[in-house]
Write an enzyme that holds these catalytic residues in place. Sequence first.
Site, PDB file in Angstrom:
ATOM      1  CG  ASP A 474      -1.797   1.175   1.334  1.00 14.80           C
ATOM      2  OD1 ASP A 474      -2.288   1.613   0.285  1.00 14.80           O
ATOM      3  OD2 ASP A 474      -2.006   1.687   2.452  1.00 14.80           O
ATOM      4  CG  ASP A 795      -3.905   0.802   6.451  1.00 20.59           C
ATOM      5  OD1 ASP A 795      -4.906   0.059   6.418  1.00 20.59           O
ATOM      6  OD2 ASP A 795      -3.774   1.790   5.707  1.00 20.59           O
ATOM      7  CG  ASP A 799      -4.311  -1.881   2.852  1.00 26.18           C
ATOM      8  OD1 ASP A 799      -4.929  -1.477   1.855  1.00 26.18           O
ATOM      9  OD2 ASP A 799      -3.407  -1.231   3.392  1.00 26.18           O
TER      10      ASP A 799
END
Length: 1186
Positions: A474, A795, A799
Amino acid sequence: MLMVVPRLDFMDSLIILAALAILHILTLLFSAWSVNFRCFVQASKVGDVAAARICKVIPEQFSGSKEVVPLDHKKAFVGDKDMIGQERVQGLTLKQLAAASPSSVPMTEEISFEFRKQRFVFSPELQRFQKLPYPSKDSFGNYCKSTGYGSEAKAAAASSKWGRNIFLFPQPTFQKLMKEHCMEPFFVFQVFCVGLWCLDEYWYYSIFTLFMLVLFESTVVKSRIRTLTELRRVRVDSQTLMVHRGGKWVKLSGIDLLPGDVVSIGRPTGLGAEERTVPADMLLLAGTAISNEALLTGESTPQWKVSIIGRQPGEMLSLKRDKNHVLFGGTKILQHSADKNGHLKTPDGGCLAIVLRTGFETSQGKLMRTILFSTERVTANNWESGLFICFLVIFALAAAGYVLKKGLEDPSRSKYKLFLNCSLIITSVIPPELPMELSIAVNTSLMALARKGIFCTEPFRIPFAGKVDVCCFDKTGTLTSDDMEFRGVVSLNGREELETDPNTISEQAVQVLAACHALVFVDSKLVGDPLEKAALKGIDWAYTSDEKAIPRKGNYQPVQILQRHHFASHLKRMSTVVRVQDSYFSFVKGAPEVIQERLTEVDPQYIEAYKHYTCQGSRVLALAYKSLPEMPVGELRNLDRESVESGLSFAGFAVFDCPLRSDSASVLKELKNSSHDLVMITGDQALTACHVASQVHILCSKVLILTLKKETGVFEWLSPDEKEQLPFKDEEVPLLSGTYDLCITGDIIATLQRTGALQLVIPFVKVFARVSPDQKELILTTLKSVGRTTMMCGDGTNDVGALKQSHVGIALLNALPPAGLPTSESPSKQSSSSAVSGKTIKVKKSKSSSGGPTGIAGPLSSETSSNKVLNRPVKVGSSSINPQGNHQLTPAERQKLKLKKLMDEMGEEGDGRSAPVVKLGDASMASPFTAKHSSVQPTVDIIRQGRSTLVTTVQMFKILGLNCLATAYVLSVMYLDGVKLGDKQATISGVFTAAFFLFISHARPLTTLSAERPHSHIFCAYVFLSLLGQFAIHITFLIAMTRAAEEYMPEECIEPDSEFEPNLVNTVSYMANMMIQVATFAVNYMGHPFNQSIRENKAFSYALSFAAIFFTVITSDLFRGLNDWLRLVPLPQPFGHKLLLSAIVMMISCYIWEHMLRRLFPGKMPDWKRRLHRTIGKDVSFKKDE
């Protein structure tokens, strides 16, 4: 009629009795080992589930083993299953069902079973078992009308169905768990082998082996009891709540809550009121709350929870999408505000909520189940270990058959000894140390990770970390810092320049930034999204606890927030309804491309302006507003979100910088250089994502972004500067990826999914932008389907789906690592991480000192929550971080520090017999791995440990295989020649083997990842050729030495079945066997480029040195007393030198053969492209160098 019964003599009767006893014991054992065998022996299949009493449960892979569970038959209401609101049995809605009397609802028999704390109910319509439904998938309209249970009878029926809201699991005793472990197949087999050795009069060796087995199993049992004891301390908060039952509010304990109950929930008020946890998963019907979810997700920033008022009545609840409406069990309410507009008025001023799930079905319960059932024995490559043993058994059967044939040809040999020896040969190839060593390999990695603040709830994923070939990240909060920097606003009033002075920014843009946010005050501290706090600070406005934004300077008017529509990832926008003096407005901010579609008029420079800044890596938000007609505040708050966020006027672009974390680029460069593909998956804009990806080595070539022309509806590849255009053809994507780095967006993924081209495009894309949480999960699923071993780092909030889908999911909790523990072992990285920690501490001090109702405070839990998550105090500035302090250390202090460091290293090594205890504060429901770090360094640490585990596993299989093959040869061919080992000799050999295994399993991985990959499977050409080659060298050495020894004693005649008597052949055979054993460990030890070398692994190198000294001593006969104790005869001196020299030659030959094979057969990247070709069934062209 007379029947003649044959008479049996006493010995025949004993044999038959013994056979029956053995058959009975085997039946009992196989019933415990095999679920299928138990079902075959103890049960029979039935055609009707109503006639069944037990059920065989076969879970999915890695979800547990098969189990036989009892079926529960009970009477239940027909309408119970319709609490989810999806079906209407006899016209009963959720509300009517709760108010109905028992006599008006028909009864039926309900068949169910419980498996791993989950209940499954048989559905007559579907003719299969389903998970017990909870009222968590109803429509918002039904939830808003619900008033709870209308009678005690209905509440009792619900209690019978769902049970009490408690975490109930028995605490097994040590004796019970030990009995369970002692019934396992390997343990029984090991005890059987010990019995065989006892029959052959190897008493010392048998007792030593049995002691090691019991000791290992005892430590595993103690570890499980410790974990269960820790979990039993977690209880549902038994706070007293107001619950709406029977048409009135009554006080009930949290453990008496039922799904469907309507309750009043909030933070306790008054003097001495304690902070309490939410007892169950609840949906907010009225009111708002601020929740701290750090215990579940690790997200330190409190989450704003809002009611479902304003949602479409016919819309169905989705817990994955609508998390901002749900209070999760185990979280803490930091603040709440009641709403009097609810259909029920709460008597104590709390928020109105309906209970969705209780017990082990809550979010906290699911996390507890994950931890609870991960305490089972952990191993690596289970299925491969079975096949490997089968491979060894083939050799054992051949050797045993040879001994049996030769033994039966000699009538003078004892049949008892012959069959005993054949049994020993067959059992010798199944190493008793196998499960112990495989457990140690995984547990050692678990402990090493725990020391670094990385915790694992699914230990079977450790070996997967060593096989990872694609690493996904991410962007926001993972690769980039949480500290956003406000650059300014682009107003597009005839110019595209960035306005940085708040006094020159348009009034509308400033007011949108000041009042369109989700910031909130908790305990006099402003908490929320760092981006929104950075904007408020950048325009120099203050925000008060009564939801009013006030300018610190200038002549702007204050803005009062009346209603918020919070950010939703699938909408990519948020809005507020505000009052400025006597006028009302709606303020909206979101993704530029989303806001563009909602503007009444779009500036010609709109697209060019925001792309200009996204190309620089900035995060750009579009700001918009519209004037609202004058109406009562109550009506304004109830305005539909769609009407609030449409027909907007453009106010400007807010531009933010999101700096990279200090070590993101270096960590990703190390991953790329170690044969990993890198991928970015983010919800940010494509140009911003590509800019950041180029800074962290994800993008290294020219970039193409897949776009959809709205005019023609045709896909085309477009460069970021729009100077290069290429047509899109799905079959050319693999070839195109060899020249360009590719990027696609979420809307393109949705289109590709409809056209069926997803599998052909996604595996070759480097950057995924503007993707939703569901699409992140889809990307990981697609990568797995084409044969890639995936790792996802993000995180613990947006996600979660992707982290769960990946083979190795790592949730970063953005907390400080445990005190004194660096995030890496390399000095350079230690210093960088220290700098990061120091920066964080500095920020905390400034934030804590700037408290007050109008101050710009930092996120909550920068101090408090991190301690709660870590479950231990964070010692900042201790001697472990800065050992020198402000004065020169005395020699005594230096010696003390050295001793402390040594003790810490010894503690870090551990014994490896049991996995570390994972606590609720250490684990996250988001992913299998939870890292308490604010950087991506844990990805490298986990992969290093995964590779180390894989390498250790392969080397253990090779060593065990070679030892077993040599043992089978000694027990077969050499047994026929009368060669035997003494009891003490076998015991010393076992001690050496156990010590060597222990030391090699504790080899630490190197601090840097190698470009060379480890072999991911045991069954490969390298392992088999290595085994066969070394075995041939060992046997040649053994035969040569025993034959040479026989030349010195030609007159002796050795009886195979006689008692052990020391002679030259026995002595030489024992010494040669021990030398082979040591050579096997030394040659097959896998050091660089994955683990420490033999020299760096001090314990192992000392053990090898001791072994070399031991051999020199016994061959040179320096201590006659030692040789007499071992029952070794003196060697003729020229022969002793010849034995040592031959052993050195044997070891060098094995070393050359092993390292030659390592060069010829290096570990490679998995050939996933071939699997992709088979999956899609198309001819695909790839770039030539691959």
